[in-house]
Design a protein around this motif. Structure first.
Motif, mmCIF file in Angstrom:
data_model
loop_
_atom_site.group_PDB
_atom_site.id
_atom_site.type_symbol
_atom_site.label_atom_id
_atom_site.label_comp_id
_atom_site.label_asym_id
_atom_site.label_seq_id
_atom_site.Cartn_x
_atom_site.Cartn_y
_atom_site.Cartn_z
ATOM 1 N N ARG A 47 0.840 -1.207 0.000
ATOM 2 C CA ARG A 47 0.000 0.000 0.000
ATOM 3 C C ARG A 47 0.866 1.245 0.000
ATOM 4 O O ARG A 47 0.601 2.202 -0.736
ATOM 5 C CB ARG A 47 -0.914 -0.026 1.224
ATOM 6 C CG ARG A 47 -1.704 1.220 1.440
ATOM 7 C CD ARG A 47 -3.032 1.174 0.749
ATOM 8 N NE ARG A 47 -3.813 2.341 1.164
ATOM 9 C CZ ARG A 47 -4.293 3.228 0.326
ATOM 10 N NH1 ARG A 47 -4.158 3.063 -0.961
ATOM 11 N NH2 ARG A 47 -4.961 4.263 0.770
ATOM 12 N N LEU A 48 1.931 1.252 0.810
ATOM 13 C CA LEU A 48 2.847 2.391 0.829
ATOM 14 C C LEU A 48 3.495 2.575 -0.537
ATOM 15 O O LEU A 48 3.604 3.699 -1.035
ATOM 16 C CB LEU A 48 3.908 2.213 1.917
ATOM 17 C CG LEU A 48 4.946 3.332 2.021
ATOM 18 C CD1 LEU A 48 4.284 4.666 2.373
ATOM 19 C CD2 LEU A 48 6.013 2.974 3.052
ATOM 20 N N ALA A 49 3.909 1.487 -1.156
ATOM 21 C CA ALA A 49 4.515 1.569 -2.492
ATOM 22 C C ALA A 49 3.538 2.190 -3.486
ATOM 23 O O ALA A 49 3.925 3.043 -4.297
ATOM 24 C CB ALA A 49 4.954 0.180 -2.966
ATOM 25 N N ASP A 50 2.281 1.797 -3.406
ATOM 26 C CA ASP A 50 1.270 2.370 -4.303
ATOM 27 C C ASP A 50 1.116 3.867 -4.075
ATOM 28 O O ASP A 50 1.050 4.645 -5.025
ATOM 29 C CB ASP A 50 -0.083 1.686 -4.101
ATOM 30 C CG ASP A 50 -0.128 0.269 -4.647
ATOM 31 O OD1 ASP A 50 0.769 -0.105 -5.440
ATOM 32 O OD2 ASP A 50 -1.059 -0.473 -4.266
ATOM 33 N N LYS A 93 -1.206 -2.680 12.154
ATOM 34 C CA LYS A 93 -0.918 -3.488 10.950
ATOM 35 C C LYS A 93 -1.955 -3.277 9.852
ATOM 36 O O LYS A 93 -2.160 -4.126 9.012
ATOM 37 C CB LYS A 93 -0.819 -4.974 11.280
ATOM 38 C CG LYS A 93 0.193 -5.346 12.302
ATOM 39 C CD LYS A 93 0.181 -6.800 12.665
ATOM 40 C CE LYS A 93 -1.110 -7.436 12.987
ATOM 41 N NZ LYS A 93 -2.016 -6.878 13.954
ATOM 42 N N ASP A 94 -2.609 -2.136 9.839
ATOM 43 C CA ASP A 94 -3.675 -1.845 8.877
ATOM 44 C C ASP A 94 -3.107 -1.055 7.702
ATOM 45 O O ASP A 94 -2.654 0.080 7.881
ATOM 46 C CB ASP A 94 -4.779 -1.048 9.573
ATOM 47 C CG ASP A 94 -5.973 -0.778 8.686
ATOM 48 O OD1 ASP A 94 -5.881 -0.969 7.450
ATOM 49 O OD2 ASP A 94 -7.011 -0.359 9.227
ATOM 50 N N PRO A 95 -3.141 -1.613 6.484
ATOM 51 C CA PRO A 95 -2.586 -0.896 5.331
ATOM 52 C C PRO A 95 -3.324 0.406 5.008
ATOM 53 O O PRO A 95 -2.809 1.237 4.282
ATOM 54 C CB PRO A 95 -2.716 -1.888 4.175
ATOM 55 C CG PRO A 95 -3.431 -3.075 4.675
ATOM 56 C CD PRO A 95 -3.627 -2.936 6.147
ATOM 57 N N HIS A 96 -4.501 0.604 5.583
ATOM 58 C CA HIS A 96 -5.248 1.829 5.332
ATOM 59 C C HIS A 96 -5.074 2.847 6.457
ATOM 60 O O HIS A 96 -5.742 3.879 6.470
ATOM 61 C CB HIS A 96 -6.731 1.506 5.111
ATOM 62 C CG HIS A 96 -6.927 0.642 3.909
ATOM 63 N ND1 HIS A 96 -6.788 1.099 2.617
ATOM 64 C CD2 HIS A 96 -7.184 -0.673 3.797
ATOM 65 C CE1 HIS A 96 -6.979 0.111 1.765
ATOM 66 N NE2 HIS A 96 -7.206 -0.985 2.460
ATOM 67 N N ARG A 97 -4.145 2.554 7.383
ATOM 68 C CA ARG A 97 -3.828 3.496 8.459
ATOM 69 C C ARG A 97 -2.330 3.745 8.506
ATOM 70 O O ARG A 97 -1.683 3.613 9.537
ATOM 71 C CB ARG A 97 -4.328 2.947 9.798
ATOM 72 C CG ARG A 97 -5.863 2.998 9.875
ATOM 73 C CD ARG A 97 -6.408 2.553 11.185
ATOM 74 N NE ARG A 97 -5.914 3.347 12.302
ATOM 75 C CZ ARG A 97 -5.853 2.877 13.540
ATOM 76 N NH1 ARG A 97 -6.234 1.651 13.817
ATOM 77 N NH2 ARG A 97 -5.403 3.631 14.508
ATOM 78 N N LEU A 98 -1.769 4.135 7.367
ATOM 79 C CA LEU A 98 -0.349 4.464 7.311
ATOM 80 C C LEU A 98 -0.142 5.866 7.868
ATOM 81 O O LEU A 98 -0.949 6.774 7.645
ATOM 82 C CB LEU A 98 0.151 4.397 5.870
ATOM 83 C CG LEU A 98 0.064 3.023 5.207
ATOM 84 C CD1 LEU A 98 0.527 3.104 3.764
ATOM 85 C CD2 LEU A 98 0.875 1.994 5.973
ATOM 86 N N LEU A 99 0.958 6.028 8.600
ATOM 87 C CA LEU A 99 1.260 7.291 9.265
ATOM 88 C C LEU A 99 2.712 7.676 9.006
ATOM 89 O O LEU A 99 3.596 6.818 9.013
ATOM 90 C CB LEU A 99 1.035 7.149 10.769
ATOM 91 C CG LEU A 99 -0.348 6.657 11.195
ATOM 92 C CD1 LEU A 99 -0.314 6.122 12.613
ATOM 93 C CD2 LEU A 99 -1.357 7.767 11.053
ATOM 94 N N CYS A 100 2.951 8.966 8.799
ATOM 95 C CA CYS A 100 4.319 9.474 8.638
ATOM 96 C C CYS A 100 4.922 9.674 10.020
ATOM 97 O O CYS A 100 4.308 10.309 10.887
ATOM 98 C CB CYS A 100 4.308 10.814 7.922
ATOM 99 S SG CYS A 100 3.586 10.793 6.284
ATOM 100 N N LEU A 101 6.113 9.143 10.237
ATOM 101 C CA LEU A 101 6.829 9.363 11.490
ATOM 102 C C LEU A 101 7.699 10.604 11.357
ATOM 103 O O LEU A 101 8.268 10.861 10.297
ATOM 104 C CB LEU A 101 7.723 8.173 11.827
ATOM 105 C CG LEU A 101 7.062 6.936 12.385
ATOM 106 C CD1 LEU A 101 8.102 5.846 12.607
ATOM 107 C CD2 LEU A 101 6.322 7.221 13.660
ATOM 108 N N LEU A 116 -1.140 9.179 6.107
ATOM 109 C CA LEU A 116 -0.638 9.144 4.731
ATOM 110 C C LEU A 116 -1.636 8.358 3.886
ATOM 111 O O LEU A 116 -1.697 7.139 3.976
ATOM 112 C CB LEU A 116 0.742 8.484 4.674
ATOM 113 C CG LEU A 116 1.354 8.412 3.277
ATOM 114 C CD1 LEU A 116 1.793 9.802 2.818
ATOM 115 C CD2 LEU A 116 2.514 7.458 3.241
ATOM 116 N N ARG A 117 -2.417 9.092 3.111
ATOM 117 C CA ARG A 117 -3.390 8.463 2.214
ATOM 118 C C ARG A 117 -3.064 8.731 0.757
ATOM 119 O O ARG A 117 -3.582 8.082 -0.134
ATOM 120 C CB ARG A 117 -4.789 8.976 2.534
ATOM 121 C CG ARG A 117 -5.262 8.591 3.916
ATOM 122 C CD ARG A 117 -6.664 9.130 4.202
ATOM 123 N NE ARG A 117 -6.939 9.023 5.615
ATOM 124 C CZ ARG A 117 -6.829 10.030 6.488
ATOM 125 N NH1 ARG A 117 -6.467 11.225 6.078
ATOM 126 N NH2 ARG A 117 -7.091 9.837 7.750
#
Length: 158
Positions: A47-50, A93-101, A116-117
């Motif tokens: 998901r992050l790669a996308d 571990k949710d691909p739809h809850r990515l966050l920038c550190l 990060l969406r």
């Protein structure tokens, strides 16, 4: 040597390297030994790669040493571009809850700053950090009470 054969050798080398990294994970809990955790972490990396418009192989997955919910370690995803490392985590571990550190605006410790969406979310965060953009990008709900905050930080919660 034909190109296809050279690509195969690169694949073998990368596969062996990935296996060595997975074997080296002996932390508690040993996340890579949990097939469910590894599957979730891979989904987060894809998901992050996308979102970033890169290939999966440019993302390094590691267990986040700070963030654990109910015994489940959050995956930390690192992308290095031109010598700069960008770190992200996947909440629960949710691909739809990515966050920038990044550094907390109060205590400076590395915490989840913004969701990060879309690639533009990262762009706005980077522009704000460089002083090129006001107001601040939206803060992640996970920022409050993140375990990485300094004990005297206003975002720290016991």
């Amino acid at each position: 040597m034909p190109k296809t054969h050279r690509r195969t050798l690169e694949l073998v080398e990368r596969a062996r390297h990935a296996a060595a990294i997975r074997r080296a994970d002996t932390g508690e809990p040993a996340t890579w030994r949990d097939p469910y955790w590894a599957t979730c972490a891979e989904a987060c990396a894809h998901r992050l790669a996308d979102i970033l418009g890169i290939t999966r192989e440019h993302i390094v997955i590691s267990p986040d040493p700070t963030r654990v919910d109910d015994g489940w370690v959050w995956p930390r995803l690192t992308v290095t571009d031109q010598g700069t490392a960008y770190e992200f985590i996947a909440a629960n571990k949710d691909p739809h809850r990515l966050l920038c550190l990044g550094p907390c605006p109060e205590c400076g410790n590395r915490v989840p700053l913004t969701p990060l969406r879309h690639l533009a979310d990262l762009g706005e965060l980077l522009e704000h950090r460089a002083g090129l953009r006001r107001p601040k990008p939206p803060l992640a709900q996970e920022l409050v009470a993140d375990p990485a905050h300094h004990s005297r930080c206003p975002f720290h919660r016991d």
